[in-house]
Scaffold this motif. Structure first.
Motif, PDB file in Angstrom:
ATOM      1  N   MET A 166       9.374  -5.999   7.174  1.00  0.00           N
ATOM      2  CA  MET A 166       9.268  -6.155   5.729  1.00  0.00           C
ATOM      3  C   MET A 166      10.474  -6.873   5.165  1.00  0.00           C
ATOM      4  SD  MET A 166       9.334  -2.293   4.144  1.00  0.00           S
ATOM      5  CE  MET A 166      10.097  -2.178   2.567  1.00  0.00           C
ATOM      6  N   ASP A 167      11.657  -6.617   5.736  1.00  0.00           N
ATOM      7  CA  ASP A 167      12.847  -7.329   5.253  1.00  0.00           C
ATOM      8  C   ASP A 167      12.666  -8.839   5.377  1.00  0.00           C
ATOM      9  OD1 ASP A 167      13.730  -4.735   5.158  1.00  0.00           O
ATOM     10  OD2 ASP A 167      15.713  -5.154   5.986  1.00  0.00           O
ATOM     11  N   ARG A 190       3.142  -9.351   5.653  1.00  0.00           N
ATOM     12  CA  ARG A 190       3.602  -8.417   6.682  1.00  0.00           C
ATOM     13  C   ARG A 190       2.543  -7.327   6.763  1.00  0.00           C
ATOM     14  NH1 ARG A 190       6.179  -2.914   6.521  1.00  0.00           N
ATOM     15  NH2 ARG A 190       6.557  -2.602   8.727  1.00  0.00           N
ATOM     16  N   GLY A 242      -1.860   3.198   8.164  1.00  0.00           N
ATOM     17  CA  GLY A 242      -2.433   4.236   8.947  1.00  0.00           C
ATOM     18  C   GLY A 242      -3.907   3.895   9.031  1.00  0.00           C
ATOM     19  N   LEU A 263       6.271   2.583  -0.633  1.00  0.00           N
ATOM     20  CA  LEU A 263       6.488   1.330   0.101  1.00  0.00           C
ATOM     21  C   LEU A 263       6.509   0.142  -0.863  1.00  0.00           C
ATOM     22  CD1 LEU A 263       6.759   0.242   3.080  1.00  0.00           C
ATOM     23  CD2 LEU A 263       4.355  -0.375   2.896  1.00  0.00           C
ATOM     24  N   ILE A 303      13.841  -4.370  -2.332  1.00  0.00           N
ATOM     25  CA  ILE A 303      14.395  -5.330  -1.366  1.00  0.00           C
ATOM     26  C   ILE A 303      14.380  -6.735  -1.970  1.00  0.00           C
ATOM     27  CG2 ILE A 303      14.193  -6.274   0.973  1.00  0.00           C
ATOM     28  CD1 ILE A 303      13.002  -3.550   1.798  1.00  0.00           C
ATOM     29  N   ALA A 361       9.766   0.172  -2.648  1.00  0.00           N
ATOM     30  CA  ALA A 361      10.812  -0.295  -1.734  1.00  0.00           C
ATOM     31  C   ALA A 361      10.757  -1.819  -1.614  1.00  0.00           C
ATOM     32  CB  ALA A 361      10.650   0.363  -0.363  1.00  0.00           C
ATOM     33  N   ASN A 420       0.841  -1.190   0.000  1.00  0.00           N
ATOM     34  CA  ASN A 420       0.000   0.000   0.000  1.00  0.00           C
ATOM     35  C   ASN A 420       0.875   1.239   0.000  1.00  0.00           C
ATOM     36  OD1 ASN A 420       0.750  -0.290   2.694  1.00  0.00           O
ATOM     37  ND2 ASN A 420      -1.141   0.580   3.472  1.00  0.00           N
ATOM     38  N   GLY A 421       0.606   2.117  -0.942  1.00  0.00           N
ATOM     39  CA  GLY A 421       1.448   3.294  -1.121  1.00  0.00           C
ATOM     40  C   GLY A 421       2.505   2.991  -2.169  1.00  0.00           C
ATOM     41  N   LEU A 428       1.324  -1.426   5.386  1.00  0.00           N
ATOM     42  CA  LEU A 428       1.578  -0.652   6.595  1.00  0.00           C
ATOM     43  C   LEU A 428       0.417   0.313   6.740  1.00  0.00           C
ATOM     44  CD1 LEU A 428       3.387   0.170   8.885  1.00  0.00           C
ATOM     45  CD2 LEU A 428       4.771   1.449   7.285  1.00  0.00           C
ATOM     46  N   LEU A 454       9.847  -3.926  -3.980  1.00  0.00           N
ATOM     47  CA  LEU A 454      10.516  -4.449  -5.177  1.00  0.00           C
ATOM     48  C   LEU A 454      12.039  -4.364  -5.032  1.00  0.00           C
ATOM     49  CD1 LEU A 454       8.540  -2.934  -8.221  1.00  0.00           C
ATOM     50  CD2 LEU A 454       7.973  -4.891  -6.821  1.00  0.00           C
TER      51      LEU A 454
END
Lengths: 290, 361
Positions: B349-350, B325, B302, B249, B256, B252, B245-246, B300, B254
């Motif tokens: 997430m890692d 996650r 909110g 993120l 990782i 990020a 979502n977002g 993640l 992709l």
């Protein structure tokens, strides 16, 4: 003060829509928690006389200003009317205009940001989560429970990625002096370099985390500004695996004409001796090693 | 969204910008009639959206004798991987000089930028790099609805006055079409006067609705379907499906995956406040891509409710393993639901991404 402070009265434009209502409630919950002023007025044309969680709604920005001290506006107006909403706030010379709305046409934003500049107003966003100064104020939708007061400034083009970075910082013991989401569009109001100046002028920020992504070159300009004013920074750039000419969610996140890819941004940042994390989880370690 | 050359030229024509005579054809049978209407000597221009079309064999000269044959040949080709479905039959021009003209948006300056050169017909990036002094750059105040004279003078300098009118007309196109790029390359001087020999217009995707365009045809069918559900979706060529979502993120996520030497199959941003049916649809969409062996969901919240997310994942019931996650509102309920159904959960997430990469190795 970083764009707004504890005593800043906030206006919400687009107050009666579902997003507006939901976030007026959360913004005022935070204001209550930290003893701040919070949202004092809402505005939606044709909805004067209504209340949203006890906040009075007005037909126009000017009407709201007749009744309240207002130092900042937060805009949840739908995309097509967003440029107009920014100009209405700027016309009344509201100093800080935070624009959450996504999918705003770029021609509208260029015009609205230029007009705001001519009225002495500063626009944050669009397509951003807004800003939060821990223990002082929240203008937008950043989840307050992730944030702690401290001396690390965060400037980001992203929303949830910012939340990820804040939670990494908080759990590593680094509180934040301010978190500013500048937005994911090709044309935005405040850029990395302008927010860098704001943190610098405020004087309570020791380090800035610059969170960028593919598209454009604002990150490099911001990094250069940080070096000029002597602000230590670390960075993370999302999108090293993004393909060319594809829009990665954000309107501004696109590699075009060989410009704006993440790898070359990272290379340029490292050439300026700026530490760049390869994952968000590495950011706290990079701050420690500064 | 990009307009093809023939569409751009139609827009130019309506805006008063002179263009060569032309007829669009969709089969070789129409070629002869088109040529008769257009000119004695013509060029056939494949309407494919790639750069370097001429060098790749997408532009061919023809005359009354050979046009059917040349058209058949061109319709049978693929240009840089794209099939030729439409051809513009255009009059061949006798060109005495080539210019370059474009209007774009300078992201850093937040203003329209007009670029003009009297040394057209070359790659503009190359010109900008090698002879920047040959490229005039003029910024336009965003409040200008039409161009003031001084800007036009600054753009064209001592070049022929008739170019000034084209600069004005192109700016009108740029404004009225919500363009992020309006380009004429080359703008040519011929025995008939000045003409836009090639044209490109890219519209702002955020303005398609007010431009009356209901579908962005630059998207693949699956991308278009995803857009209808409010997702941002891009297809890639790996085997790890990605839902985040977002935009940041998800990007990020992709990155990782690459960091752990895995390959992502897609980019899918479900957006904010994802309800269970949207999450279900997202999981099914990603699972439907050929070659997806595992799916990583990185959300993640909110305002995203984790219990809703969990329900969506469970309802999707896809055959591939889904590694999750989630953090945010109602996190505990979400995790409990997923654990009861045997899903693999990760705290960070890692770790989630590493598990996904290991699962396909």
């Amino acid at each position: 003060m970083i764009y707004a402070g504890k005593n800043t009265g906030i206006l919400v434009q687009g107050a009666t829509g579902s997003q507006g209502k939901f976030h007026i409630n959360l913004m005022n919950a935070y204001a209550k928690q930290v003893g701040g002023t919070g949202v004092v007025a809402g505005m939606t044309p044709g909805k004067a006389g209504q209340e949203v969680f006890g906040v009075p709604v007005y037909d126009s920005v000017a009407d709201a200003l007749d009744e309240h001290e207002i130092g900042a506006s937060v805009i949840f107006v739908p995309a097509g009317g967003c440029g107009d909403a920014i100009m209405e706030a700027a016309d009344s010379r509201i100093p800080t205009i935070v624009t959450i709305t996504e999918h705003v046409p770029v021609h509208d934003i260029m015009r609205a940001v230029a007009y705001a500049g001519s009225r002495g107003s500063r626009v944050i966003g669009p397509n951003c989560p807004g800003m939060l100064v821990p223990d002082e104020c929240k203008l937008g939708i950043i989840p307050a429970n992730l944030c702690r007061k401290g001396d690390v400034g965060v400037i980001s083009r992203s929303g949830t990625l910012t939340y990820q970075v804040i939670s990494e910082l908080t759990s590593a013991g680094f509180g934040q002096s301010g978190i500013i989401g500048i937005g994911g569009d090709a044309v935005i109001g405040q850029t990395f370099s302008e927010v860098m100046d704001e943190f610098h002028a405020d004087g309570r920020t020791k380090t800035v985390v610059l969170i960028g992504e593919v598209g454009g070159s604002l990150e490099i300009e911001g990094a250069r500004r940080a070096l000029d004013i002597g602000m230590p920074i670390v960075s993370y750039i999302a999108g090293v695996s993004a393909p060319k000419e594809k829009r990665m969610g954000h309107a501004g996140a696109i590699v075009e004409g060989g410009e704006g890819d993440a790898a070359s941004k990272i290379e340029r940042l490292r050439a300026l001796d700026i530490p760049v994390a390869s994952r968000p989880s590495e950011i706290p370690e990079l701050i420690r090693s500064l | 969204m990009k307009f093809r050359e023939y569409e751009a030229k139609q827009i130019f024509r309506e805006a008063g910008i002179p263009v060569p005579n032309s007829v669009l054809i969709t089969s070789a049978d129409e070629a002869n009639a088109a040529q008769k209407k257009v000119a004695e000597k013509v060029v056939l221009k494949a309407q494919v959206d790639v750069g370097g079309r001429g060098k790749a064999g997408g532009i061919l000269p023809a005359n009354a004798e050979n046009i059917s044959e040349v058209a058949r040949d061109l319709f049978g080709k693929t240009i840089k991987g794209l099939p030729v479905e439409k051809i513009l039959v255009e009059e061949a021009l006798e060109i005495s000089h080539e210019y370059y003209l474009s209007i774009t948006i300078d992201r850093a300056k937040k203003m329209p930028l007009i670029l003009f050169s009297s040394e057209g017909g070359v790659e503009i990036e190359t010109l900008a790099k090698e002879r920047p002094e040959a490229l005039r750059r003029v910024y336009v105040d965003p409040s200008f609805v039409t161009l003031p004279d001084f800007i036009v003078r600054n753009v064209i300098g001592t070049n022929p006055k008739e170019i000034g009118k084209i600069v004005r007309d192109l700016f009108a196109v740029f404004r009225s079409k919500d363009a992020v790029l309006a380009e004429i390359n080359p703008l040519v001087m011929t025995q008939k006067g000045i003409l836009a020999a090639d044209g490109k217009i890219i519209l702002d995707d955020n303005a398609l609705i007010r431009q009356g365009i209901s579908e962005n045809r630059d998207l693949t069918p699956r991308e278009a379907e995803a857009e209808k559900h409010g997702f941002s979706y891009v297809e890639l060529d790996g085997n790890i499906g990605v839902i985040g979502n977002g935009a940041g993120l998800t990007m990020a996520t992709l990155d990782i995956i690459s960091h752990y030497h895995g390959k992502a199959a897609n980019f899918l941003d479900v957006g904010g406040g994802a309800a269970s049916d949207r999450v279900m649809y997202a999981v099914r969409l990603v699972a439907s891509m050929p070659g997806v062996k595992v799916i990583v969901v990185n959300l993640l919240g909110g305002i995203t409710r984790c219990d809703e997310v969990a329900k969506g994942i469970i309802e999707a019931g896809v055959p591939q393993p889904v590694i999750v996650r989630i953090a945010g509102t109602n996190e505990e309920e979400g995790r409990k639901l997923l654990q009861e159904c045997g899903y693999v959960m990760s705290d960070t997430m890692d770790a989630a991404i590493r598990q996904a990469v290991e699962a396909v190795q």
